[in-house]
Design a protein around this motif. Structure first.
Motif, PDB file in Angstrom:
ATOM      1  N   GLU A 167       0.841  -1.202   0.000  1.00 32.25           N
ATOM      2  CA  GLU A 167       0.000   0.000   0.000  1.00 32.25           C
ATOM      3  C   GLU A 167       0.871   1.245   0.000  1.00 32.25           C
ATOM      4  N   VAL A 168       1.860   1.248   0.849  1.00 33.31           N
ATOM      5  CA  VAL A 168       2.748   2.406   0.934  1.00 33.31           C
ATOM      6  C   VAL A 168       3.511   2.601  -0.371  1.00 33.31           C
ATOM      7  N   VAL A 169       3.995   1.520  -0.925  1.00 31.72           N
ATOM      8  CA  VAL A 169       4.762   1.626  -2.170  1.00 31.72           C
ATOM      9  C   VAL A 169       3.891   2.198  -3.288  1.00 31.72           C
ATOM     10  N   ARG A 170       2.643   1.797  -3.312  1.00 33.53           N
ATOM     11  CA  ARG A 170       1.743   2.315  -4.346  1.00 33.53           C
ATOM     12  C   ARG A 170       1.523   3.816  -4.180  1.00 33.53           C
ATOM     13  N   ALA A 171       1.728   4.302  -2.985  1.00 38.67           N
ATOM     14  CA  ALA A 171       1.501   5.732  -2.709  1.00 38.67           C
ATOM     15  C   ALA A 171       2.678   6.624  -3.090  1.00 38.67           C
ATOM     16  N   ILE A 172       3.785   6.019  -3.464  1.00 35.06           N
ATOM     17  CA  ILE A 172       4.948   6.833  -3.836  1.00 35.06           C
ATOM     18  C   ILE A 172       4.652   7.511  -5.171  1.00 35.06           C
ATOM     19  N   PRO A 173       4.772   8.841  -5.209  1.00 31.03           N
ATOM     20  CA  PRO A 173       4.497   9.601  -6.431  1.00 31.03           C
ATOM     21  C   PRO A 173       5.430   9.241  -7.584  1.00 31.03           C
ATOM     22  N   ARG A 174       4.918   9.319  -8.778  1.00 41.07           N
ATOM     23  CA  ARG A 174       5.710   9.041  -9.960  1.00 41.07           C
ATOM     24  C   ARG A 174       6.834  10.079 -10.005  1.00 41.07           C
ATOM     25  N   GLY A 175       8.017   9.644 -10.381  1.00 37.19           N
ATOM     26  CA  GLY A 175       9.118  10.588 -10.467  1.00 37.19           C
ATOM     27  C   GLY A 175       9.803  10.833  -9.126  1.00 37.19           C
ATOM     28  N   LYS A 176       9.366  10.111  -8.088  1.00 36.77           N
ATOM     29  CA  LYS A 176       9.972  10.268  -6.769  1.00 36.77           C
ATOM     30  C   LYS A 176      10.429   8.901  -6.274  1.00 36.77           C
ATOM     31  N   VAL A 177      11.282   8.886  -5.284  1.00 39.93           N
ATOM     32  CA  VAL A 177      11.749   7.623  -4.721  1.00 39.93           C
ATOM     33  C   VAL A 177      11.793   7.729  -3.203  1.00 39.93           C
ATOM     34  N   THR A 178      11.833   6.600  -2.537  1.00 42.64           N
ATOM     35  CA  THR A 178      11.941   6.594  -1.081  1.00 42.64           C
ATOM     36  C   THR A 178      12.772   5.368  -0.738  1.00 42.64           C
ATOM     37  N   ASN A 179      13.104   5.202   0.523  1.00 46.34           N
ATOM     38  CA  ASN A 179      13.946   4.054   0.863  1.00 46.34           C
ATOM     39  C   ASN A 179      13.185   3.004   1.663  1.00 46.34           C
ATOM     40  N   TYR A 180      13.787   1.855   1.807  1.00 44.38           N
ATOM     41  CA  TYR A 180      13.158   0.722   2.493  1.00 44.38           C
ATOM     42  C   TYR A 180      12.744   1.066   3.928  1.00 44.38           C
ATOM     43  N   GLY A 181      13.600   1.776   4.613  1.00 50.01           N
ATOM     44  CA  GLY A 181      13.305   2.123   5.992  1.00 50.01           C
ATOM     45  C   GLY A 181      12.075   3.007   6.117  1.00 50.01           C
ATOM     46  N   THR A 182      11.934   3.939   5.188  1.00 50.30           N
ATOM     47  CA  THR A 182      10.795   4.846   5.217  1.00 50.30           C
ATOM     48  C   THR A 182       9.500   4.083   4.922  1.00 50.30           C
ATOM     49  N   VAL A 183       9.571   3.184   3.966  1.00 50.77           N
ATOM     50  CA  VAL A 183       8.380   2.390   3.630  1.00 50.77           C
ATOM     51  C   VAL A 183       7.945   1.604   4.866  1.00 50.77           C
ATOM     52  N   ALA A 184       8.911   0.998   5.526  1.00 52.46           N
ATOM     53  CA  ALA A 184       8.614   0.209   6.722  1.00 52.46           C
ATOM     54  C   ALA A 184       7.958   1.073   7.787  1.00 52.46           C
ATOM     55  N   LEU A 185       8.508   2.249   7.992  1.00 51.48           N
ATOM     56  CA  LEU A 185       7.981   3.156   8.998  1.00 51.48           C
ATOM     57  C   LEU A 185       6.549   3.573   8.679  1.00 51.48           C
ATOM     58  N   ALA A 232       4.467   2.076   6.845  1.00 56.11           N
ATOM     59  CA  ALA A 232       3.570   0.921   6.851  1.00 56.11           C
ATOM     60  C   ALA A 232       3.157   0.567   8.279  1.00 56.11           C
ATOM     61  N   GLY A 233       3.869   1.175   9.231  1.00 57.38           N
ATOM     62  CA  GLY A 233       3.538   0.896  10.619  1.00 57.38           C
ATOM     63  C   GLY A 233       4.428  -0.161  11.261  1.00 57.38           C
ATOM     64  N   TYR A 234       5.528  -0.474  10.613  1.00 56.61           N
ATOM     65  CA  TYR A 234       6.457  -1.479  11.127  1.00 56.61           C
ATOM     66  C   TYR A 234       7.874  -0.926  11.106  1.00 56.61           C
ATOM     67  N   PRO A 235       8.217  -0.089  12.085  1.00 56.32           N
ATOM     68  CA  PRO A 235       9.545   0.510  12.140  1.00 56.32           C
ATOM     69  C   PRO A 235      10.641  -0.564  12.205  1.00 56.32           C
ATOM     70  N   ARG A 236      11.797  -0.225  11.688  1.00 59.04           N
ATOM     71  CA  ARG A 236      12.955  -1.122  11.734  1.00 59.04           C
ATOM     72  C   ARG A 236      12.799  -2.438  10.972  1.00 59.04           C
ATOM     73  N   THR A 237      11.912  -2.481   9.984  1.00 59.64           N
ATOM     74  CA  THR A 237      11.766  -3.733   9.236  1.00 59.64           C
ATOM     75  C   THR A 237      12.113  -3.501   7.763  1.00 59.64           C
ATOM     76  N   ALA A 238      13.094  -2.655   7.539  1.00 60.17           N
ATOM     77  CA  ALA A 238      13.520  -2.340   6.173  1.00 60.17           C
ATOM     78  C   ALA A 238      13.839  -3.607   5.361  1.00 60.17           C
ATOM     79  N   ARG A 239      14.522  -4.532   5.988  1.00 58.96           N
ATOM     80  CA  ARG A 239      14.906  -5.747   5.259  1.00 58.96           C
ATOM     81  C   ARG A 239      13.693  -6.536   4.803  1.00 58.96           C
ATOM     82  N   GLN A 240      12.662  -6.525   5.623  1.00 61.28           N
ATOM     83  CA  GLN A 240      11.461  -7.280   5.259  1.00 61.28           C
ATOM     84  C   GLN A 240      10.772  -6.630   4.074  1.00 61.28           C
ATOM     85  N   VAL A 241      10.901  -5.302   3.974  1.00 66.83           N
ATOM     86  CA  VAL A 241      10.289  -4.599   2.841  1.00 66.83           C
ATOM     87  C   VAL A 241      10.932  -5.136   1.566  1.00 66.83           C
TER      88      VAL A 241
END
Length: 117
Positions: free
Chosen positions: A16-34, A36-45
């Motif tokens: 869900e979070v990944v789908r929300a990333i605007p076209r032409g923009k990027v974010t990192n695994y840690g931010t997606v995890a955060l 999504a409501g699961y801090p510190r789970t960057a690797r799982q992303v």
DNA sequence: CGTCTGACGCACC
DNA sequence: GGGTGCGCCAGAC
């Protein structure tokens, strides 16, 4: 089906979070995890995105890079594809890297709060 | 159940 | 700037 959706799977929240990333923009695994409501789970992303199938064309996985703006997928063989997809939407990739100050996207935790669960 | 793994991140050197 | 080590935690076995 009112309340069974109380706990979406980890995978669903991440996508869900990944789908929300605007076209032409990027974010990192840690931010997606955060977000999504699961801090510190960057690797799982990364694990979730790795499991994506070709049919999941609505998931802009190419917009997720590591905290240094680097393309992590070279390690699993889809680096060239990710770079191509990013450049196709206007994101410059120099030496396998993206300038996070310029293309980074991070709406903050307040954004996550506003998202309907 | 216990263990291992890893599209990560960060502290350190 | 680069390289190494280690904590993290959901999912696979």
């Amino acid at each position: 089906m009112a309340q069974t959706s109380e706990e979406r799977t980890y995978r669903e929240r991440v996508l869900e979070v990944v789908r929300a990333i605007p076209r032409g923009k990027v974010t990192n695994y840690g931010t997606v995890a955060l977000l999504a409501g699961y801090p510190r789970t960057a690797r799982q992303v990364g694990a979730v995105l790795y499991g994506l199938r070709d049919s999941d064309t609505d998931v802009p996985w190419q917009r997720v890079v590591n905290a240094q703006g680097g393309i992590s997928t070279f390690k699993v063989g889809s680096g060239e594809l990710q770079v191509a997809l990013l450049e196709a939407e206007g994101v410059e990739v120099v030496d396998r890297r993206v300038d996070m100050d310029r293309y980074g996207w991070d709406p903050g935790l307040a954004w996550a709060e506003r998202q309907p669960k």
